[in-house]
Design a protein around this motif. Structure first.
Motif, PDB file in Angstrom:
ATOM      1  N   TYR A 120       3.771  14.791  -8.502  1.00 10.95           N
ATOM      2  CA  TYR A 120       3.066  15.459  -7.413  1.00 10.95           C
ATOM      3  C   TYR A 120       1.969  16.353  -7.969  1.00 10.95           C
TER       4      TYR A 120
ATOM      5  N   GLY B 182      -2.319  14.285   1.340  1.00 14.28           N
ATOM      6  CA  GLY B 182      -2.445  15.016   2.588  1.00 14.28           C
ATOM      7  C   GLY B 182      -3.321  16.245   2.414  1.00 14.28           C
TER       8      GLY B 182
ATOM      9  N   GLY C 124      -0.781  15.616  -3.225  1.00 14.14           N
ATOM     10  CA  GLY C 124      -0.566  14.190  -3.457  1.00 14.14           C
ATOM     11  C   GLY C 124       0.790  13.964  -4.081  1.00 14.14           C
ATOM     12  N   ASP C 125       1.378  12.801  -3.734  1.00 21.63           N
ATOM     13  CA  ASP C 125       2.725  12.500  -4.218  1.00 21.63           C
ATOM     14  C   ASP C 125       2.819  10.993  -4.421  1.00 21.63           C
ATOM     15  N   ILE C 126       3.363  10.562  -5.543  1.00 18.78           N
ATOM     16  CA  ILE C 126       3.552   9.128  -5.791  1.00 18.78           C
ATOM     17  C   ILE C 126       4.887   8.908  -6.474  1.00 18.78           C
ATOM     18  N   THR C 127       5.613   7.918  -5.983  1.00 19.49           N
ATOM     19  CA  THR C 127       6.910   7.594  -6.560  1.00 19.49           C
ATOM     20  C   THR C 127       6.716   6.661  -7.751  1.00 19.49           C
TER      21      THR C 127
ATOM     22  N   GLN D 110       0.826  -1.200   0.000  1.00 18.01           N
ATOM     23  CA  GLN D 110       0.000   0.000   0.000  1.00 18.01           C
ATOM     24  C   GLN D 110       0.867   1.260   0.000  1.00 18.01           C
ATOM     25  N   GLU D 111       1.879   1.252   0.850  1.00 13.03           N
ATOM     26  CA  GLU D 111       2.748   2.430   0.924  1.00 13.03           C
ATOM     27  C   GLU D 111       3.531   2.630  -0.361  1.00 13.03           C
TER      28      GLU D 111
ATOM     29  N   SER E  15       9.299  11.133  -8.830  1.00 17.60           N
ATOM     30  CA  SER E  15       7.941  11.086  -8.307  1.00 17.60           C
ATOM     31  C   SER E  15       7.107  12.156  -8.980  1.00 17.60           C
TER      32      SER E  15
ATOM     33  N   PRO F 109      -0.693   6.552  -3.709  1.00 17.82           N
ATOM     34  CA  PRO F 109      -0.092   7.886  -3.515  1.00 17.82           C
ATOM     35  C   PRO F 109      -0.233   8.354  -2.072  1.00 17.82           C
ATOM     36  N   GLU F 110       0.725   9.193  -1.691  1.00 18.70           N
ATOM     37  CA  GLU F 110       0.630   9.866  -0.395  1.00 18.70           C
ATOM     38  C   GLU F 110      -0.247  11.104  -0.575  1.00 18.70           C
TER      39      GLU F 110
END
Length: 441
Positions: free
Chosen positions: A288, A73, A110-113, A65-66, A286, A70-71
């Motif tokens: 964003y 916030g 939002g941020d995703i690698t 999941q991590e 990443s 995406p992160e």
């Protein structure tokens, strides 16, 4: 005591006596398959091993999941802004600028690698290997515990056989003592022979008491581990004694053992650690996106008390320059861990081969010993019959008769023990060769 009281007393005593008998007669026929199933279901150690599997699987889910989600916030703030005082470069007061005093801000980001040099991918694969090792460890623990409990089960089997043999010998000795008493009355034997025979019966009964106590202890210990109710008496599967346990060809075929497979997966884990260490030298890319709503707008003179919405998106490329020198030691360490894991795998394979060879030799030895004990038992029976006839005809002394009886008892016990040993050695051979799943009877 009144008659009515006596009557009720007898009824209560009889009822309690029957209840005690019922408690003592709570018996359970337990074949080997059921023993293994109860061990797997109720063993505390195996329950902990299963919990370890669940923990590792949950850890892998979290890591996935991590890695792939995406992160995201969100932030909300509210505050007070004072008026702005303006000074010149010599800090002389010039003026005061009126400011909107209420500030609010709401942001979402939002941020995703999308690329990390393989660090995320190899980290997940390493976590999956940990899951597989936990399953193999559980399988190894299960087989080991089941074999240990089988040893206890066969010990109980042996004790029941010994109890039967001692009861038979006590009955035989008491019959012989009855004959001796008749011969003493006829003046054909002395009282000394009666004493010696009585002493032998006493010793046999004392040994029988010890065996019954050992049965009680072994039954209790086995019942606790497999989760049986208190006061349950285990009846073993006596058909095991008659079944053919041969060192068939399939038993010699070396299958993959859980501990050897686990050692191989630990090598792969070490290789994943090497790839993760090397990934520290590669950049991380990443994507964003950010959307913000803020009040007031401070980038004008004078500031405006309005809401401003700003959206931005893009890509971030990050390169950790310190990874060039930090990763060197980590890579060297990963290489050493691979070599260590490979040596551990080699040792596991050697140990498995030694255990397999020892199991084969011990199985063959058990069969040879059983055949030898069969011959010894036949000879002991023949010897007892001959000595008994000689004793009845007063050609030999009571000591010869007791020696023959002791030899017969010893040969009976050795024959029973050697047969049970074949059963245990067969199961041990199946475990040592990776065929434990074929042990169902």
């Amino acid at each position: 005591m009144k008659q009515s009281h006596i009557f009720y007393y007898l009824i209560i005593t009889l009822f309690l006596g029957l209840e005690g008998v019922k408690a003592q007669e709570r018996r359970l026929f337990l074949p080997v398959d059921s023993l293994f199933a109860l061990a797997e279901r109720n063993s505390v150690q195996l329950a902990a091993s299963r919990q370890k599997i669940s923990i590792n699987e949950k850890r892998t889910e979290i890591e996935k999941q991590e890695a792939w989600l995406p992160e995201i916030g969100a932030g909300l703030s509210a505050g007070y802004i004072s008026n702005a005082n303006i000074w010149d470069k010599h800090f002389n007061y010039e003026s005061t600028m009126k400011m909107p005093h209420i500030s609010t801000s709401f942001t979402m980001e939002g941020d995703i690698t999308v690329y990390s040099g393989g660090r995320i991918k190899n980290g997940i694969e390493k976590s999956e290997l940990v899951d597989e090792i936990a399953i193999l460890d559980y399988q190894n623990d299960k087989e080991r515990i089941q074999l240990l409990l089988l040893g206890k089960y066969l010990q109980l089997f042996t004790l029941y056989n010994q109890k039967t043999i001692y009861n038979q010998n006590i009955e035989l000795a008491e019959h012989r003592l009855s004959n001796i008493q008749q011969l003493i009355k006829q003046g054909m034997l002395t009282h000394n022979e009666h004493i010696r025979s009585s002493l032998q019966i006493t010793e046999l009964k004392l040994k029988l008491t010890e065996i019954e106590n050992d049965i009680n202890i072994t039954n209790h210990d086995l019942g606790i581990v497999i989760g049986l109710a208190e006061n349950t008496v285990i009846n073993v599967d006596t058909t095991l004694y008659e079944k053919a346990f041969e060192d068939s060809g399939i038993a010699f075929e070396q299958q993959d053992l859980p501990e050897v497979e686990a050692a191989g997966k630990r090598v792969k884990m070490a290789e994943k650690d090497l790839k993760i260490a090397k990934a520290a030298r590669l950049p991380q890319l990443s994507l964003y996106a950010e959307n913000g709503l803020a009040r007031p707008y401070l980038y004008s003179v004078p500031p405006m008390d309005v809401y401003m919405n700003l959206f931005q998106t893009g890509a971030k490329l990050k390169y950790n320059i310190s990874g060039l020198y930090h990763s060197k030691k980590n890579i060297e360490k990963a290489h050493l861990e691979i070599e260590y894991a490979q040596k551990q795998q080699g040792w596991a394979e050697q140990q498995a081969e030694m255990d397999r060879h020892a199991a084969i030799v011990k199985m063959q030895e058990a069969q040879v010993k059983y055949n030898s004990e069969q011959e010894s038992f036949q000879l002991a029976q023949d010897n007892y019959r001959v000595v008994e006839q000689k004793y009845l005809n007063k050609f030999v002394a009571i000591t010869d008769m007791l020696d023959a009886s002791t030899s017969l008892l010893s040969s009976q016990l050795n024959l029973s023990n050697s047969r049970v040993n074949i059963i245990y050695r067969w199961y041990n051979l199946m475990k040592a060769t990776g065929n434990w799943g074929q042990t169902k009877n």
